[in-house]
Design a protein around this motif. Structure first.
Motif, short mmCIF file in Angstrom:
data_model
loop_
_atom_site.label_atom_id
_atom_site.label_comp_id
_atom_site.label_asym_id
_atom_site.label_seq_id
_atom_site.Cartn_x
_atom_site.Cartn_y
_atom_site.Cartn_z
N ASP A 261 0.84 -1.19 0.00
CA ASP A 261 0.00 0.00 0.00
C ASP A 261 0.88 1.25 0.00
O ASP A 261 2.12 1.16 0.03
N SER A 262 0.26 2.43 -0.04
CA SER A 262 1.02 3.67 -0.20
C SER A 262 1.89 3.99 1.01
O SER A 262 2.80 4.82 0.91
N SER A 263 1.63 3.31 2.14
CA SER A 263 2.47 3.48 3.33
C SER A 263 3.58 2.45 3.40
O SER A 263 4.39 2.49 4.33
N GLY A 264 3.61 1.51 2.45
CA GLY A 264 4.66 0.51 2.41
C GLY A 264 4.30 -0.82 3.04
O GLY A 264 5.14 -1.72 3.11
N ASN A 265 3.05 -0.97 3.51
CA ASN A 265 2.63 -2.24 4.11
C ASN A 265 2.45 -3.31 3.04
O ASN A 265 1.84 -3.05 1.99
N HIS A 266 2.98 -4.50 3.29
CA HIS A 266 2.91 -5.58 2.32
C HIS A 266 1.50 -6.13 2.22
O HIS A 266 0.84 -6.41 3.23
N LEU A 267 1.01 -6.31 0.98
CA LEU A 267 -0.34 -6.81 0.75
C LEU A 267 -0.33 -8.25 0.26
O LEU A 267 -1.03 -9.09 0.79
N PHE A 268 0.46 -8.54 -0.78
CA PHE A 268 0.56 -9.92 -1.25
C PHE A 268 1.78 -10.04 -2.16
O PHE A 268 2.35 -9.05 -2.63
N THR A 269 2.16 -11.28 -2.41
CA THR A 269 3.25 -11.59 -3.34
C THR A 269 2.79 -12.73 -4.26
O THR A 269 2.24 -13.72 -3.79
N ILE A 270 3.02 -12.55 -5.56
CA ILE A 270 2.82 -13.64 -6.53
C ILE A 270 4.19 -14.23 -6.83
O ILE A 270 5.06 -13.55 -7.39
N ASN A 271 4.40 -15.46 -6.43
CA ASN A 271 5.64 -16.18 -6.76
C ASN A 271 5.21 -17.60 -7.12
O ASN A 271 5.22 -18.52 -6.29
N ALA A 272 4.81 -17.76 -8.38
CA ALA A 272 4.15 -18.99 -8.83
C ALA A 272 5.04 -19.76 -9.80
O ALA A 272 4.65 -20.08 -10.92
N VAL A 273 6.26 -20.05 -9.37
CA VAL A 273 7.19 -20.77 -10.22
C VAL A 273 6.82 -22.25 -10.27
O VAL A 273 6.64 -22.89 -9.23
#
Length: 374
Positions: free
Chosen positions: A90-102
């Motif tokens: 988000d705009s404050s730098g909080n992590h929302l999700f990661t796509i790592n679908a190898v």
């Protein structure tokens, strides 16, 4: 929305309608002279609204390298090709999700080459290998894919079309076009812009050649034009006259190894590559294959280079420039924590900066110096 998108993707996967190569659209191309480079410039002369941003560091959000950043709906989406992942904050730098679908399963990939955001349809478009576009929603959930016939390096889009930068030299042969345009409303594909003769096979510099700005820009190696991408094709908006830094036509009569090419360009100050364009009302900021950053002034109609940009508040150089795609004109300069701590040790800093640095480990995500381009 979702039904329409799936319908044309399925139709396109079954039977692609390919239209032959078209030439770029014809209109006046502005001739822009390069007036030279200076050693340094203060950040406040070309940028404003300085802020320090930190992306949250946890086991699922660590970034090895930022290859592309796009801001949409107060979120930052970060491509990390080395780790084959796409991260959202988000705009404050909080992590929302990661796509790592190898992997080789549904919604997975062997490598992640690039991404774009289809704001009208609400998709993250992941350009992957094996050659396809994977459609994820804006919360990071896989939905469907479009198989591609060919090799592509980059992707961007607008409300009308998806644009793909082709790998123009494949299996030691020159391809027929440089860009593929996929019309979203019906899936028609157009191949445009004949490639230049290949004198440095598989040699590229850093950065992206298809912007995610408004308008969309495209550049390619050994081409001094900056093109505008649109559903109608490519428009050469600017032609930069690099003067003494122009790569000579006489040197294009041989084939170069990458190391040989870069050594020649550095020694003679030759420019053969333009990338990472960020647009504002007054300027276009970009990099080339030589050190520093360059600004194309739309008002003065000239290009000037800056070997170093200094942050005036801390009196330190700004490294690792990244344009932020989207409707704004944000730019990032990325500082690894341990390097920044070394740069500003023994300085009298604000309490906020002191607290921020104290809270960060050396292997945390890098700090970001964020600006708006004037």
């Amino acid at each position: 929305m979702m039904t329409i998108g799936k319908t044309w993707v399925v139709i396109l996967s079954i039977s692609l309608l390919i239209v032959g190569c078209r030439q770029v659209t014809q209109h006046e191309t502005l001739q822009i002279p390069y007036i030279g480079s200076v050693e340094s410039i203060a950040d406040t002369l070309i940028m404003s609204d300085f802020e320090v941003l930190s992306f949250e560091s946890n086991d699922n959000s660590l970034i090895s390298k930022m290859d592309r950043v796009i801001k949409y709906d107060n979120r930052y989406y970060v491509l990390d090709k080395r780790m084959k992942q796409l991260l959202s904050f988000d705009s404050s730098g909080n992590h929302l999700f990661t796509i790592n679908a190898v992997g080789n399963g549904i919604g997975e990939y062997i490598s992640l080459k690039d991404f774009s955001i289809d704001r009208e349809e609400g998709w993250l478009l992941l350009l992957v290998d094996p050659s396809a576009i994977l459609y994820y929603d804006l919360e990071g959930r896989y939905d469907h894919k479009l198989l591609l016939d060919g090799y592509y390096n980059a992707i961007t889009n607008d409300s009308e079309s998806i644009y793909l930068e082709k790998a123009t030299y494949v299996n030691n042969e020159l391809e027929a076009s440089s860009v593929t345009i996929v019309r979203k409303r019906d899936g028609v594909m157009n191949n445009v812009l004949e490639p230049l003769p290949e004198i440095a096979p598989y040699c590229y510099y850093q950065g992206v050649q298809m912007s995610a700005t408004n308008p969309l820009y495209f550049t390619r190696k050994f081409d001094d034009c900056v093109y505008k991408l649109s559903d109608a094709g490519l428009e050469p908006l600017y032609h930069i006259d690099w003067n003494k830094s122009t790569f000579p036509a006489s040197l294009k009569e041989k084939t170069y190894e990458c190391g040989e090419l870069n050594e020649l360009a550095w020694r003679q100050d030759y420019i053969w590559f333009i990338s990472d364009l960020q647009d504002s009302e007054e300027n276009i900021l970009f990099r080339v294959n030589l050190p520093g950053l360059f600004i194309l002034s739309k008002r003065i109609r000239s290009v000037e280079g800056y070997k170093m940009i200094f942050n005036t508040l801390l009196d330190i150089p700004l490294p690792n420039y990244i344009p932020v795609g989207g409707d704004g004109n944000e730019v990032f300069f990325v500082y690894p924590v341990h390097i920044l701590k070394e740069q500003i040790k023994d300085r009298n800093l604000s309490n906020k900066m002191d607290e921020l640095l104290e809270s960060m480990e050396e292997d945390s995500n890098p700090l970001i110096f964020k600006y708006n381009l004037k």
